[in-house]
Design a protein around this motif. Structure first.
Motif, PDB file in Angstrom:
ATOM      1  N   ARG A  83     -17.980   5.071 -46.690  1.00  0.00           N
ATOM      2  CA  ARG A  83     -16.981   5.544 -45.739  1.00  0.00           C
ATOM      3  C   ARG A  83     -16.117   4.394 -45.242  1.00  0.00           C
ATOM      4  O   ARG A  83     -14.897   4.496 -45.174  1.00  0.00           O
ATOM      5  N   GLU A  84     -16.774   3.260 -44.899  1.00  0.00           N
ATOM      6  CA  GLU A  84     -15.999   2.099 -44.437  1.00  0.00           C
ATOM      7  C   GLU A  84     -15.037   1.637 -45.514  1.00  0.00           C
ATOM      8  O   GLU A  84     -13.877   1.315 -45.238  1.00  0.00           O
ATOM      9  N   MET A  85     -15.527   1.608 -46.751  1.00  0.00           N
ATOM     10  CA  MET A  85     -14.651   1.183 -47.845  1.00  0.00           C
ATOM     11  C   MET A  85     -13.475   2.135 -47.990  1.00  0.00           C
ATOM     12  O   MET A  85     -12.353   1.709 -48.254  1.00  0.00           O
ATOM     13  N   ALA A  86     -13.757   3.427 -47.807  1.00  0.00           N
ATOM     14  CA  ALA A  86     -12.681   4.413 -47.930  1.00  0.00           C
ATOM     15  C   ALA A  86     -11.626   4.182 -46.862  1.00  0.00           C
ATOM     16  O   ALA A  86     -10.423   4.292 -47.126  1.00  0.00           O
ATOM     17  N   ILE A  87     -12.056   3.804 -45.637  1.00  0.00           N
ATOM     18  CA  ILE A  87     -11.083   3.521 -44.572  1.00  0.00           C
ATOM     19  C   ILE A  87     -10.191   2.354 -44.984  1.00  0.00           C
ATOM     20  O   ILE A  87      -8.957   2.430 -44.928  1.00  0.00           O
ATOM     21  N   GLY A  88     -10.841   1.262 -45.425  1.00  0.00           N
ATOM     22  CA  GLY A  88     -10.076   0.083 -45.824  1.00  0.00           C
ATOM     23  C   GLY A  88      -9.135   0.402 -46.967  1.00  0.00           C
ATOM     24  O   GLY A  88      -7.955   0.038 -46.948  1.00  0.00           O
ATOM     25  N   THR A 135       7.006   1.126 -29.939  1.00  0.00           N
ATOM     26  CA  THR A 135       7.393  -0.103 -29.253  1.00  0.00           C
ATOM     27  C   THR A 135       7.292  -1.322 -30.156  1.00  0.00           C
ATOM     28  O   THR A 135       7.802  -2.383 -29.822  1.00  0.00           O
ATOM     29  N   GLY A 136       6.592  -1.172 -31.290  1.00  0.00           N
ATOM     30  CA  GLY A 136       6.497  -2.294 -32.208  1.00  0.00           C
ATOM     31  C   GLY A 136       5.527  -3.372 -31.791  1.00  0.00           C
ATOM     32  O   GLY A 136       5.569  -4.478 -32.312  1.00  0.00           O
ATOM     33  N   GLN A 137       4.668  -3.038 -30.821  1.00  0.00           N
ATOM     34  CA  GLN A 137       3.600  -3.967 -30.443  1.00  0.00           C
ATOM     35  C   GLN A 137       2.352  -3.573 -31.222  1.00  0.00           C
ATOM     36  O   GLN A 137       2.219  -2.436 -31.643  1.00  0.00           O
ATOM     37  N   ILE A 138       1.414  -4.497 -31.391  1.00  0.00           N
ATOM     38  CA  ILE A 138       0.212  -4.137 -32.140  1.00  0.00           C
ATOM     39  C   ILE A 138      -1.008  -4.301 -31.244  1.00  0.00           C
ATOM     40  O   ILE A 138      -0.994  -5.118 -30.322  1.00  0.00           O
ATOM     41  N   SER A 139      -2.009  -3.468 -31.459  1.00  0.00           N
ATOM     42  CA  SER A 139      -3.241  -3.620 -30.690  1.00  0.00           C
ATOM     43  C   SER A 139      -4.426  -3.414 -31.612  1.00  0.00           C
ATOM     44  O   SER A 139      -4.527  -2.396 -32.289  1.00  0.00           O
ATOM     45  N   ILE A 140      -5.324  -4.397 -31.642  1.00  0.00           N
ATOM     46  CA  ILE A 140      -6.547  -4.254 -32.438  1.00  0.00           C
ATOM     47  C   ILE A 140      -7.703  -4.028 -31.475  1.00  0.00           C
ATOM     48  O   ILE A 140      -8.833  -4.360 -31.764  1.00  0.00           O
ATOM     49  N   GLY A 141      -7.415  -3.508 -30.269  1.00  0.00           N
ATOM     50  CA  GLY A 141      -8.494  -3.281 -29.314  1.00  0.00           C
ATOM     51  C   GLY A 141      -8.467  -1.887 -28.736  1.00  0.00           C
ATOM     52  O   GLY A 141      -8.957  -1.669 -27.631  1.00  0.00           O
ATOM     53  N   HIS A 142      -7.925  -0.937 -29.499  1.00  0.00           N
ATOM     54  CA  HIS A 142      -7.733   0.391 -28.927  1.00  0.00           C
ATOM     55  C   HIS A 142      -9.072   1.076 -28.621  1.00  0.00           C
ATOM     56  O   HIS A 142      -9.196   1.775 -27.615  1.00  0.00           O
ATOM     57  N   ALA A 143     -10.071   0.867 -29.468  1.00  0.00           N
ATOM     58  CA  ALA A 143     -11.375   1.513 -29.256  1.00  0.00           C
ATOM     59  C   ALA A 143     -12.006   1.047 -27.948  1.00  0.00           C
ATOM     60  O   ALA A 143     -12.713   1.813 -27.286  1.00  0.00           O
ATOM     61  N   ALA A 144     -11.757  -0.195 -27.564  1.00  0.00           N
ATOM     62  CA  ALA A 144     -12.317  -0.692 -26.316  1.00  0.00           C
ATOM     63  C   ALA A 144     -11.748   0.101 -25.140  1.00  0.00           C
ATOM     64  O   ALA A 144     -12.478   0.464 -24.210  1.00  0.00           O
ATOM     65  N   PHE A 145     -10.447   0.412 -25.180  1.00  0.00           N
ATOM     66  CA  PHE A 145      -9.835   1.203 -24.103  1.00  0.00           C
ATOM     67  C   PHE A 145     -10.348   2.633 -24.138  1.00  0.00           C
ATOM     68  O   PHE A 145     -10.576   3.253 -23.095  1.00  0.00           O
ATOM     69  N   PHE A 146     -10.526   3.156 -25.349  1.00  0.00           N
ATOM     70  CA  PHE A 146     -11.140   4.458 -25.539  1.00  0.00           C
ATOM     71  C   PHE A 146     -12.516   4.480 -24.842  1.00  0.00           C
ATOM     72  O   PHE A 146     -12.849   5.415 -24.117  1.00  0.00           O
ATOM     73  N   GLY A 147     -13.261   3.395 -25.031  1.00  0.00           N
ATOM     74  CA  GLY A 147     -14.588   3.278 -24.416  1.00  0.00           C
ATOM     75  C   GLY A 147     -14.502   3.209 -22.907  1.00  0.00           C
ATOM     76  O   GLY A 147     -15.313   3.825 -22.191  1.00  0.00           O
ATOM     77  N   VAL A 148     -13.515   2.464 -22.386  1.00  0.00           N
ATOM     78  CA  VAL A 148     -13.338   2.386 -20.930  1.00  0.00           C
ATOM     79  C   VAL A 148     -13.159   3.790 -20.369  1.00  0.00           C
ATOM     80  O   VAL A 148     -13.785   4.174 -19.373  1.00  0.00           O
ATOM     81  N   GLY A 149     -12.322   4.600 -21.030  1.00  0.00           N
ATOM     82  CA  GLY A 149     -12.098   5.971 -20.578  1.00  0.00           C
ATOM     83  C   GLY A 149     -13.386   6.782 -20.572  1.00  0.00           C
ATOM     84  O   GLY A 149     -13.680   7.496 -19.619  1.00  0.00           O
ATOM     85  N   ALA A 150     -14.159   6.648 -21.658  1.00  0.00           N
ATOM     86  CA  ALA A 150     -15.402   7.413 -21.766  1.00  0.00           C
ATOM     87  C   ALA A 150     -16.362   7.063 -20.640  1.00  0.00           C
ATOM     88  O   ALA A 150     -16.900   7.942 -19.946  1.00  0.00           O
ATOM     89  N   LEU A 165     -14.535  -1.804 -35.741  1.00  0.00           N
ATOM     90  CA  LEU A 165     -14.273  -0.881 -36.843  1.00  0.00           C
ATOM     91  C   LEU A 165     -13.594   0.389 -36.325  1.00  0.00           C
ATOM     92  O   LEU A 165     -12.697   0.941 -36.961  1.00  0.00           O
ATOM     93  N   PHE A 166     -14.041   0.834 -35.147  1.00  0.00           N
ATOM     94  CA  PHE A 166     -13.459   2.017 -34.518  1.00  0.00           C
ATOM     95  C   PHE A 166     -11.976   1.750 -34.195  1.00  0.00           C
ATOM     96  O   PHE A 166     -11.118   2.606 -34.415  1.00  0.00           O
ATOM     97  N   SER A 167     -11.694   0.558 -33.681  1.00  0.00           N
ATOM     98  CA  SER A 167     -10.306   0.178 -33.393  1.00  0.00           C
ATOM     99  C   SER A 167      -9.454   0.237 -34.647  1.00  0.00           C
ATOM    100  O   SER A 167      -8.322   0.728 -34.634  1.00  0.00           O
ATOM    101  N   ILE A 168     -10.018  -0.295 -35.728  1.00  0.00           N
ATOM    102  CA  ILE A 168      -9.270  -0.332 -36.975  1.00  0.00           C
ATOM    103  C   ILE A 168      -9.034   1.085 -37.479  1.00  0.00           C
ATOM    104  O   ILE A 168      -7.981   1.394 -38.048  1.00  0.00           O
ATOM    105  N   GLN A 169     -10.014   1.967 -37.226  1.00  0.00           N
ATOM    106  CA  GLN A 169      -9.853   3.366 -37.614  1.00  0.00           C
ATOM    107  C   GLN A 169      -8.634   3.985 -36.921  1.00  0.00           C
ATOM    108  O   GLN A 169      -7.885   4.732 -37.534  1.00  0.00           O
ATOM    109  N   PHE A 170      -8.445   3.647 -35.643  1.00  0.00           N
ATOM    110  CA  PHE A 170      -7.269   4.177 -34.937  1.00  0.00           C
ATOM    111  C   PHE A 170      -5.983   3.653 -35.573  1.00  0.00           C
ATOM    112  O   PHE A 170      -5.020   4.398 -35.763  1.00  0.00           O
TER     113      PHE A 170
END
Lengths: 354, 297
Positions: free
Chosen positions: A317-322, A71-86, A257-262
């Protein structure tokens, strides 16, 4: 026809839209899934744990890919929704005693509703402004998790139960693997099929040129919100699977950081590619293992002593992600899925590739 | 209701807000010149502050040498970053560019934690720390200095954009890259310069915060506070960014006051600006003072 021709020769739209271009590709996938069913017999618990991680991370990454890649939209809050589900899945089970296996899809639906709430402002936003709005959603939801004791258990976190079906408890890696495998297959087939429907094509049209899409009669606000809701639905399912795997959900887990990982998974796998999401998830789950292995290899040597590798492995590990995000964006912007296609194309024409 | 506390908080808000404003200005500088949304602005502060701290404690340099050396390093750092990472991404979609700066942000945050540890380190005493009373309110002398510095930076920006050759070139590039190029302005040079200036100005803000409350990875959160500030002030207005920063600073402290007096929720300081941000974007999708893009097909 079991071999693909060296070119695109589709006689009908139907042929153009198939998921499997040849019979062999369908058989290969079936065989792959069939072989995966025997994985618990062969692999150890640790390796199975990695596969389970790849499964639910892949589902979440696929959700984000529907939003970002299709869809071409961006989200930097995906982990928060992941958390809501959990949390939602754990809460539904504890409060209303719904069987866990039903809690997981219900958590997905509940997260989709939360996603809709944050998606409503997103319907009018795009690009940078949307990135900022979802960043705000990330912090607001994180703050909510820390505060809502009734929902998340506050600082102590929340315990979860194992999936139980017909008296069988799926509480070990060997058995839970099948639950994750089933959900992964269902969610990926759903996404692949979604992209072949009118709605899926509308999402892609919004991405490619939203003004032209609107001129063609696609309701922009509707499809942007819908995409947000679908993406949150996937995140919710993945979060619920995560919760019933670990039996414990902590408030601090769902940080930025989790969001950015997604996002990294989506970029590394390939924007706008269903299977790429799984490749990206696999890459991101296995990369920390690679970093760890490298650190173990260097343990005790002078490099280890001067750089203090052992104690700072989490920073590495964080550096490797970036670094992975940046390197893929600069050198392979289309991701692993594209690379895989090129490898296939190379063999298709071998040895006359030019 | 304690009026004394209220005034103290508003004053604190102004002081912190001025710093937010400075960081927001350097964010807007990059956005205006090169259309890149820099999510790593907070890390510029962090790197600048750590570099200065390292020169001052490890090498025992006096402040008047260590500080300029750190700023010189930041100049080079900004240019290298632009050339190595952002230049290959020119012409890529907005999402890619945003993701690249997000990647830079977590990379450098982790790198700084790796190099300097996770604990806050105090700066060596550079200025005498005194409490000064102004109209019955207590203010630390360092804070006054930080406000003065923010004002100097603002004036510097104003002079730079209105009177200097390079500032005018930058404005021309922001207005239309092709026209600027045809007038003999080197666009790559302008991009590199905007990153260098932005890195230096952020580093100054980082050092100021470091002197006041120690250097730690928490500094990079200032970079995230930039977003409410620029949404309030408009993405392409340097003055608006400054105003936005001050509003966010005051808003934070007012939220803390409301929280401590009536609500008792905790953590409102950090979250209130984001609520404000969402509400503003709901009503005005381009921010309060942002220019609305009119698109033609």
């Amino acid at each position: 026809m079991s071999l693909a021709p060296a070119g695109e020769f589709h006689p009908s739209y139907r042929a153009d839209m198939t998921i499997f271009p040849t019979k062999n590709s369908r058989r290969a996938l079936m065989l792959g899934i069939f072989l995966l069913c025997f994985a618990p017999l062969v692999l150890g618990r640790y390796e199975l744990g990695l596969l389970i991680n790849i499964g639910f991370m892949g589902i979440a990454a696929l959700g984000l890919n529907i939003l970002v890649g299709f869809t071409g939209q961006i989200s930097i809050g995906h982990a928060a929704f992941f958390g809501v589900g959990a949390f939602l899945s754990a809460y539904l089970h504890e409060r209303f005693h719904i069987p866990v296996i039903l809690c997981i899809p219900l958590a997905g639906l509940g997260t989709a509703v939360v996603g809709l709430i944050f998606g409503l402002p997103a319907a009018r936003l795009k690009g940078l402004y949307l990135a900022i709005a979802t960043l705000a959603a990330q912090f607001i939801l994180e703050d909510f998790f820390a505060r809502a004791q009734w929902f998340t258990g506050g600082v102590a976190g929340r315990m979860t139960e194992a999936v139980e079906l017909f008296g069988v408890k799926f509480d070990r890696e060997e058995s839970y693997f099948y639950v994750v495998l089933a959900f992964t297959i269902i969610m990926f087939v759903m996404a692949a099929n979604l992209m072949r429907t009118r709605d899926g094509r509308a999402l892609i049209a919004v991405r490619d040129h939203y003004l032209s899409a609107e001129v063609m009669g696609i309701n922009l606000a509707y499809y942007r919100t819908l995409s947000f809701a679908i993406s949150s639905f996937y995140a919710g399912i993945a979060g619920a699977l995560y919760a019933h795997y670990l039996f414990f959900v902590s408030v601090e887990a769902f940080n930025i950081l989790f969001s950015i990982q997604f996002l990294a998974m989506v970029i590394i796998g390939g924007l706008g590619s269903v299977m790429g999401s799984l490749m990206g998830a696999a890459f991101m789950v296995l990369m920390p293992e690679g970093v760890q292995a490298l650190a173990d290899l260097l343990a005790g040597s002078w490099i280890d002593r001067t750089l203090k590798l052992g104690t700072s492995i989490s920073f590495l590990r964080e550096m490797a992600i970036g670094a992975a995000i940046i390197l893929f964006l600069v050198f392979e912007p289309d991701g692993l899925a594209h690379r895989w296609k090129q490898i296939k194309a190379y063999w298709k024409l071998y040895p006359f590739s030019h | 209701m304690e009026t004394g506390l209220l005034f103290q908080l508003v004053l604190n808000g102004l002081i912190v807000g001025a710093l937010y404003g400075v960081v927001a200005m350097s964010f807007v500088l990059i956005y205006k010149a090169s259309q890149v949304v820099n999510f790593a602005q907070g890390e510029f502060m962090l790197i600048g502050a750590w570099a200065c701290w390292w020169l001052l404690t490890y090498w025992q340099l006096p402040f008047w040498i260590g500080f300029p050396v750190a700023l010189a390093f930041m100049t080079i750092f900004g240019v290298v970053l632009q050339v190595a990472v952002l230049r290959p991404l020119i012409g890529e979609p907005v999402i890619s560019v945003i993701m690249a700066t997000v990647g830079l942000s977590i990379f450098f945050q982790a790198l700084m934690k790796w190099m300097f540890g996770v604990f806050a380190q105090p700066f060596p005493a550079i200025f005498p720390v005194e409490r000064i009373r102004i109209m019955g309110l207590e203010v630390q002398s360092v804070y006054l200095l930080s406000i003065a510095l923010s004002l100097v930076i603002m004036l510097g920006f104003w002079w730079f954009f209105n009177f200097s050759k390079h500032g005018l070139a930058m404005r021309a590039t922001a207005f239309d890259q092709q026209v600027a190029q045809s007038l003999g302005i080197s666009v790559p040079q302008v991009f590199a310069m905007s990153w260098a200036i932005s890195a230096v100005v952020s580093a100054v803000a980082g050092v100021v915060v470091g002197v006041v409350s120690g250097v730690s990875s928490g500094l990079s959160f200032y970079g995230i506070k930039v977003f409410p500030a620029v949404i309030l002030g408009g993405l392409d207005s340097v003055v608006g960014a400054m105003l936005g920063g001050i509003i966010v600073g005051v808003l934070e402290n007012l939220a803390q006051y409301v929280d401590s007096q009536w609500l008792n929720w905790g953590n409102m300081t950090n979250i209130a600006p984001f609520y404000a941000l969402i509400i503003i974007l709901l009503i005005k999708p381009y921010g309060l003072f942002g220019t609305r893009n009119i698109e033609r097909v």
